[in-house]
Design a protein around this motif. Structure first.
Motif, mmCIF file in Angstrom:
data_model
loop_
_atom_site.group_PDB
_atom_site.id
_atom_site.type_symbol
_atom_site.label_atom_id
_atom_site.label_comp_id
_atom_site.label_asym_id
_atom_site.label_seq_id
_atom_site.Cartn_x
_atom_site.Cartn_y
_atom_site.Cartn_z
ATOM 1 N N ARG A 133 -1.886 5.196 6.929
ATOM 2 C CA ARG A 133 -1.986 4.818 8.342
ATOM 3 C C ARG A 133 -3.421 4.972 8.849
ATOM 4 O O ARG A 133 -3.943 4.098 9.549
ATOM 5 C CB ARG A 133 -1.028 5.679 9.164
ATOM 6 C CG ARG A 133 -0.945 5.296 10.632
ATOM 7 C CD ARG A 133 0.241 5.959 11.306
ATOM 8 N NE ARG A 133 0.250 7.398 11.124
ATOM 9 C CZ ARG A 133 1.193 8.059 10.463
ATOM 10 N NH1 ARG A 133 2.217 7.419 9.922
ATOM 11 N NH2 ARG A 133 1.142 9.372 10.345
ATOM 12 N N LEU A 134 -4.071 6.064 8.470
ATOM 13 C CA LEU A 134 -5.449 6.278 8.900
ATOM 14 C C LEU A 134 -6.370 5.206 8.321
ATOM 15 O O LEU A 134 -7.202 4.623 9.028
ATOM 16 C CB LEU A 134 -5.928 7.661 8.465
ATOM 17 C CG LEU A 134 -7.392 7.937 8.800
ATOM 18 C CD1 LEU A 134 -7.589 8.135 10.290
ATOM 19 C CD2 LEU A 134 -7.926 9.122 8.032
ATOM 20 N N LEU A 135 -6.222 4.909 7.030
ATOM 21 C CA LEU A 135 -7.085 3.922 6.389
ATOM 22 C C LEU A 135 -6.852 2.524 6.959
ATOM 23 O O LEU A 135 -7.803 1.776 7.196
ATOM 24 C CB LEU A 135 -6.853 3.925 4.877
ATOM 25 C CG LEU A 135 -7.428 5.117 4.127
ATOM 26 C CD1 LEU A 135 -6.949 5.123 2.678
ATOM 27 C CD2 LEU A 135 -8.953 5.112 4.173
ATOM 28 N N ASP A 136 -5.596 2.169 7.192
ATOM 29 C CA ASP A 136 -5.303 0.826 7.698
ATOM 30 C C ASP A 136 -5.815 0.657 9.130
ATOM 31 O O ASP A 136 -6.346 -0.400 9.490
ATOM 32 C CB ASP A 136 -3.794 0.549 7.632
ATOM 33 C CG ASP A 136 -3.286 0.453 6.206
ATOM 34 O OD1 ASP A 136 -4.111 0.260 5.289
ATOM 35 O OD2 ASP A 136 -2.067 0.584 5.991
ATOM 36 N N ALA A 137 -5.676 1.704 9.950
ATOM 37 C CA ALA A 137 -6.202 1.631 11.310
ATOM 38 C C ALA A 137 -7.722 1.513 11.288
ATOM 39 O O ALA A 137 -8.313 0.782 12.089
ATOM 40 C CB ALA A 137 -5.776 2.864 12.098
ATOM 41 N N GLY A 175 -0.785 -6.466 7.653
ATOM 42 C CA GLY A 175 -2.221 -6.300 7.787
ATOM 43 C C GLY A 175 -2.665 -6.423 9.229
ATOM 44 O O GLY A 175 -1.861 -6.747 10.111
ATOM 45 N N PRO A 176 -3.946 -6.116 9.454
ATOM 46 C CA PRO A 176 -4.966 -5.784 8.453
ATOM 47 C C PRO A 176 -4.759 -4.409 7.826
ATOM 48 O O PRO A 176 -4.299 -3.484 8.487
ATOM 49 C CB PRO A 176 -6.271 -5.827 9.258
ATOM 50 C CG PRO A 176 -5.856 -5.552 10.667
ATOM 51 C CD PRO A 176 -4.492 -6.146 10.835
ATOM 52 N N LEU A 177 -5.111 -4.320 6.538
ATOM 53 C CA LEU A 177 -4.967 -3.103 5.753
ATOM 54 C C LEU A 177 -6.301 -2.736 5.117
ATOM 55 O O LEU A 177 -7.201 -3.566 5.020
ATOM 56 C CB LEU A 177 -3.925 -3.299 4.642
ATOM 57 C CG LEU A 177 -2.563 -3.873 5.028
ATOM 58 C CD1 LEU A 177 -1.769 -4.193 3.774
ATOM 59 C CD2 LEU A 177 -1.809 -2.895 5.914
ATOM 60 N N ALA A 178 -6.402 -1.510 4.667
ATOM 61 C CA ALA A 178 -7.561 -1.125 3.857
ATOM 62 C C ALA A 178 -7.531 -1.940 2.563
ATOM 63 O O ALA A 178 -6.458 -2.283 2.054
ATOM 64 C CB ALA A 178 -7.521 0.365 3.556
#
Length: 265
Positions: A80-84, A252-255
């Motif tokens: 969640r942190l990376l995708d945000a 997405g968007p995703l890491a």
């Protein structure tokens, strides 16, 4: 691009069972400002901060080392942190579970030795993020297609229906093999058709392995953030054409998990 999943593990040290370590999420440009509301793994979770070195930084949080790491909640918090982050700035994700002993170790063992590689990879990701297309066949619709196109499958289906379960075991096995082979061929053709239509709006594509026997396509895409509308327009056309046959989801968007690779040499 740099393989940060590998690099994160190379930088990981054996930590004592007690005390506090530094949990790693990803690499970002040094000028990123981390929201005070950003929290990561752990229960209770601690605030995410940025350890800077030169033009890059590592997103980290403190982690009590006496607790097990690897719960579903931890994994979700990591992603969640990376995708945000990826929705706002370029980020190189580090594999889930990487822990170092201190912020000094993060700089000395991770950021400083790989500074230029990380900076170059971040420059390549500027304004881009990963999206994932998941397309799944409607079971009855694809089965109907197979039975219409494969006379032998239709014959076996009738044989199975007319015999007791024990007596039809071999026919069931043959029917399953025929259907699975036909669905695999359809998946390959439909995935290729979707890839060709998506190519003009993507920087890179990567076909993922199916996660379900009814998968029609499972594709990761590296896309310019300002082209998301174009991406959605392509998928809308396919959704309309495949209505009742295939259900399409866009994540997405995703890491950019699928597009971090080791530089040549």
């Amino acid at each position: 691009m740099t393989d940060t999943s590998t690099r994160g593990q190379e930088g990981q040290e054996s930590a004592p069972d007690t005390g506090v370590g530094v949990y790693l999420y990803g690499i970002v440009p040094a000028d990123v400002q981390v929201s005070e509301e950003a929290h990561g793994v752990g229960d209770p979770s601690t605030a995410v901060t940025l350890v800077r070195h030169g033009e890059i930084g590592a997103l980290v949080s403190e982690l009590a080392l006496g607790r097990p790491l690897g719960t579903p909640d931890d994994l979700m918090a990591h992603e969640r942190l990376l995708d945000a982050t990826a929705a706002e700035v370029p980020v190189l994700p580090i594999r889930f579970g990487a822990v170092m002993t201190s912020t000094e170790a993060v700089v000395e063992e991770l950021l400083a030795p790989h500074h230029d590689d990380f900076r170059t990879a971040l420059e390549e990701l500027e304004g881009r993020a990963e999206y994932v297309v998941k397309a799944r066949y409607v079971e009855q619709a694809v089965l109907r297609e197979v039975l219409e196109e494969q006379p032998e499958a239709a014959r076996l289906r009738e044989e199975v229906r007319s015999l007791p379960e024990d007596a039809s075991r071999e026919a069931r096995i043959q029917l399953g093999e025929l259907v699975n082979g036909a669905v695999s061929a359809k998946r390959e053709a439909d995935t290729q058709e979707l890839l060709e239509a998506l190519a003009p709006v993507c920087v890179l594509t990567s076909v993922r392995e199916p996660t379900h026997e009814q998968d029609a396509a499972h594709i990761a895409l590296l896309v310019e953030l300002d082209r998301q509308d174009d991406l959605e327009a392509v998928l809308d056309r396919f959704a309309a054409r495949w209505e009742g046959r295939v259900q399409i989801r866009l994540l997405g968007p995703l890491a950019p998990y699928d597009f971090i690779v080791t530089p040549a040499g």
